[in-house]
Design a protein around this motif. Structure first.
Motif, PDB file in Angstrom:
ATOM      1  N   VAL A 236       0.838  -1.202   0.000  1.00 29.11           N
ATOM      2  CA  VAL A 236       0.000   0.000   0.000  1.00 29.11           C
ATOM      3  C   VAL A 236       0.871   1.249   0.000  1.00 29.11           C
ATOM      4  N   HIS A 237       1.902   1.251   0.800  1.00 31.46           N
ATOM      5  CA  HIS A 237       2.772   2.426   0.855  1.00 31.46           C
ATOM      6  C   HIS A 237       3.582   2.592  -0.435  1.00 31.46           C
ATOM      7  N   ARG A 238       3.967   1.477  -1.061  1.00 31.11           N
ATOM      8  CA  ARG A 238       4.644   1.610  -2.359  1.00 31.11           C
ATOM      9  C   ARG A 238       3.699   2.216  -3.376  1.00 31.11           C
ATOM     10  N   SER A 239       2.439   1.813  -3.345  1.00 31.02           N
ATOM     11  CA  SER A 239       1.464   2.394  -4.271  1.00 31.02           C
ATOM     12  C   SER A 239       1.263   3.875  -3.995  1.00 31.02           C
ATOM     13  N   ALA A 240       1.224   4.268  -2.720  1.00 30.42           N
ATOM     14  CA  ALA A 240       1.080   5.683  -2.382  1.00 30.42           C
ATOM     15  C   ALA A 240       2.283   6.485  -2.866  1.00 30.42           C
ATOM     16  N   LEU A 241       3.483   5.951  -2.648  1.00 30.09           N
ATOM     17  CA  LEU A 241       4.694   6.636  -3.114  1.00 30.09           C
ATOM     18  C   LEU A 241       4.688   6.770  -4.636  1.00 30.09           C
ATOM     19  N   THR A 242       4.165   5.762  -5.329  1.00 27.95           N
ATOM     20  CA  THR A 242       4.091   5.823  -6.785  1.00 27.95           C
ATOM     21  C   THR A 242       3.105   6.890  -7.237  1.00 27.95           C
ATOM     22  N   LEU A 243       1.938   6.947  -6.592  1.00 24.46           N
ATOM     23  CA  LEU A 243       0.964   7.985  -6.943  1.00 24.46           C
ATOM     24  C   LEU A 243       1.558   9.374  -6.712  1.00 24.46           C
ATOM     25  N   LYS A 244       2.303   9.524  -5.630  1.00 22.80           N
ATOM     26  CA  LYS A 244       2.933  10.824  -5.375  1.00 22.80           C
ATOM     27  C   LYS A 244       3.939  11.162  -6.470  1.00 22.80           C
ATOM     28  N   LEU A 245       4.707  10.158  -6.936  1.00 28.85           N
ATOM     29  CA  LEU A 245       5.670  10.391  -8.015  1.00 28.85           C
ATOM     30  C   LEU A 245       4.987  10.865  -9.291  1.00 28.85           C
ATOM     31  N   LEU A 246       3.719  10.485  -9.480  1.00 31.97           N
ATOM     32  CA  LEU A 246       2.989  10.850 -10.689  1.00 31.97           C
ATOM     33  C   LEU A 246       2.284  12.197 -10.563  1.00 31.97           C
ATOM     34  N   THR A 247       2.571  12.924  -9.496  1.00 28.94           N
ATOM     35  CA  THR A 247       1.972  14.240  -9.260  1.00 28.94           C
ATOM     36  C   THR A 247       2.880  15.338  -9.818  1.00 28.94           C
ATOM     37  N   TYR A 248       2.269  16.269 -10.538  1.00 27.24           N
ATOM     38  CA  TYR A 248       2.997  17.419 -11.078  1.00 27.24           C
ATOM     39  C   TYR A 248       2.771  18.590 -10.130  1.00 27.24           C
ATOM     40  N   VAL A 249       3.729  18.821  -9.256  1.00 28.60           N
ATOM     41  CA  VAL A 249       3.564  19.751  -8.147  1.00 28.60           C
ATOM     42  C   VAL A 249       3.210  21.182  -8.555  1.00 28.60           C
TER      43      VAL A 249
END
Length: 607
Positions: A236-249
């Motif tokens: 779950v945390h790996r998936s959360a970290l991946t979703l964050k990586l896909l965010t354009y700040v």
């Protein structure tokens, strides 16, 4: 120790899943298990590629960095971070490459530093590197100049600087080097955007150590906000970290995937550009992150949508487009790049996405559901946001009965899809709930009858007495995994007999050992050539539907099986082939957000 696949002249492509992802919340890079960066766009997710060997091994460009001796490899993330480690095991020693992109402040963010730190852990190891950028998807020539230990790659639209703590050599347009490290020694390579009139962005050993420590600390601070303490915390945390990586700040947009044109079938033509912000995918991602306690991302995305919705007139798809550029632009013309052969010969390679102009009514439900959860779990809606929600609901009330292209973006003509009706019901229902909960002004006397009319329409026109199941669209008998969302959206009780009959029908026809197909394209032509694999988001929806139906043993087994299809660092592409190979753009936000939701709800049901 992993016997990871290797490249050869006859097989120059690694499997899609043999990659990890790094990024700086503005762009991202795929690093193969052999140490090669096969994909990187600069300065943003949707910029033309600098390295695209994953789409053309000869013309795409790559950044190779590996042991210069026979080696087996193992790749993993530094715990609770997006810092990627590729380890090389040789007869004479053990070494590793630490890949990361510092999440820079606003002053240095335009550099997009990509740092590759080579460490000899034990023994003595020879290493080799080759840096071969191919700008503009391999169309723009560049010049190379090496001066005072730094290499400057200059093209018409972009220039990059490579600095290293080992000597660099030019072979015309590429940089090569060979060097050996003994135990405890390191070498550092830094690739960064060249900024006019500033010196090369060198990164000596001490600074590389500081940047490594700061990047680890950034990701761990962010992840510490998570409230998830369940059975599958690591995934779950790996998936959360991946979703964050896909965010354009800079804007709050969330890309569907950081890649374009990775095929849904090897040799097939279902190859699309996913480096944009889909309203649906982003709204579901907001739901998943809110579940874990990440409110900042939800706030940023809703701000992005609010800004771009307010400035848009009522176009062919209503006040919303199904997707936007990460900077909010609405024009995303689709073109093909015939000079690139595509991953393992899977042409065409596409840039842009023609589906941007489609009508997909479900996006209104996905967005308003995320707004509802934001209001419920984070903070009350502002008056401006509520006014925007009311305008969207009014539009849905007038247009819900139109045929559309549907959630799967078919190109075979518009139909009256059940899923589109379902999410229109969700849009109105969630707005009514917000109005009641916050005592907000709303045209409830208009909204409620339309919501109820949609409900009865689905129950009467979406049900097939022949199949004893809810089906893909009106006037048809095709099954579609999208109807798995019916109990997940609280449209129907998860133990309703007609739903249980539907679940059984889906299980018999579209499910294979926990893997779920979207639909049968032969039974429901979608206007596209070729086949595709099972859709991983549908597999996690299936887990959640089983969970809500009380079939917990089946749900847990299906979920655990799906976890075995993740790659070595916990990442998923869009689909899984009949051989178990990951296919489609990678990693896929849709899949990771569905994993989070399935894990959260299964955990809660298991107690």
């Amino acid at each position: 120790m992993s016997g990871a696949p290797t490249r050869s002249t006859s097989a120059p492509y690694l499997p899609i899943a043999e990659h990890g992802l790094i990024g700086d919340l503005r762009t991202a890079a795929l690093v193969g298990t052999d140490g090669t960066i096969d994909w990187y766009c600069c300065p943003s997710f949707d910029s033309p590629s600098v390295f695209a060997a994953i789409l053309d091994a000869d013309r795409g460009g790559a950044f190779e960095l590996s042991a210069a001796a026979p080696a087996s490899t193992k790749q993993f993330y530094f715990p609770d971070t997006n810092v990627l480690i590729t380890r090389f095991f040789t007869e004479d020693g053990l070494g590793e490459v630490q890949d990361f992109m510092p999440v820079a402040d606003s002053v240095r963010c335009d550099r997009h530093r990509l740092i590759r730190r080579v460490v000899c852990v034990r023994g003595t190891i020879p290493f080799r590197a080759r840096v071969a950028p191919r700008f503009g998807y391999g169309t723009q020539p560049h010049t190379l100049r090496i001066h005072e230990g730094a290499a400057l790659f200059t093209s018409e639209a972009l220039s990059l600087t490579l600095t290293a703590t080992v000597p660099l050599e030019s072979d015309g347009k590429d940089v090569r080097t060979r060097f050996a490290l003994s135990q405890g020694e390191t070498a550092v390579f830094t690739l960064s955007r060249a900024v006019h009139d500033t010196p090369p962005d060198a990164c000596p050993h001490a600074e590389a150590e500081r940047e490594f420590t700061a990047t680890v600390a950034f990701w761990r601070r962010w992840l510490h906000q998570s409230r998830y303490r369940g059975r599958w915390r690591e995934m779950v945390h790996r998936s959360a970290l991946t979703l964050k990586l896909l965010t354009y700040v800079p804007t709050g947009a969330i890309v569907a995937a950081p890649t374009t044109s990775l095929p849904e079938q090897i040799g097939g033509g279902r190859n699309w550009d996913y480096r944009y912000a889909w309203v649906r995918d982003s709204a579901f991602a907001v739901y998943a992150l809110l579940r874990l306690g990440f409110a900042e991302e939800a706030e940023a995305f809703l701000g992005f949508l609010t800004q771009h919705t307010e400035r848009r007139a009522d176009g062919p798809s209503g006040p919303l487009q199904i997707m936007y550029g990460i900077d909010g632009r609405s024009e995303l013309p689709e073109t093909e790049l015939p000079h690139l052969e595509g991953y393992r010969g899977s042409a065409p390679v596409r840039v842009g996405n023609g589906a941007a102009s489609q009508l997909q009514l479900d996006i209104y439900g996905a967005l308003i559901d995320s707004v509802y959860l934001y209001d419920k779990w984070c903070r009350p809606l502002s008056s401006g946001r509520w006014r925007a929600v009311c305008a969207l609901v009014d539009w849905v009330c007038e247009h819900w009965d139109q045929p559309d292209e549907g959630v799967w973006e078919t190109r075979g003509g518009r139909k009256k899809f059940l899923y589109s009706r379902l999410m229109c019901w969700v849009a109105i229902d969630r707005a009514i709930r917000i109005a009641h909960h916050r005592s907000l002004p709303a045209e409830l006397g208009r909204w409620a009858p339309v919501r109820d009319a949609i409900y009865w329409r689905i129950m009467e026109k979406g049900w097939s007495s022949t199949r004893q199941a809810f089906v893909q669209h009106e006037d048809g008998d095709v099954l579609d995994a999208a109807v798995l969302m019916m109990p997940l959206t609280k449209f129907i009780a998860p133990d309703d007999p007609v739903w249980l009959s539907t679940l059984d029908a889906l299980g018999d026809e579209l499910v294979s050992d926990s893997l779920v197909w979207r639909y049968d394209p032969e039974a429901s032509p979608d206007g596209l050539e070729g086949d595709e694999g099972t859709f991983s988001i549908c597999s996690f929806w299936y887990v959640e539907a089983l969970t809500r139906a009380g079939r917990l043993d089946e749900a847990r087994l299906a979920f655990e099986k799906m976890l075995t299809y993740a790659n070595h660092v916990g990442l998923y592409a869009e689909e899984i082939s009949h051989t178990g190979e990951q296919l489609g753009n990678f990693p896929q936000a849709f899949t990771h957000l569905a994993l989070i939701s399935a894990a959260f709800n299964l955990d809660r049901a298991l107690g």
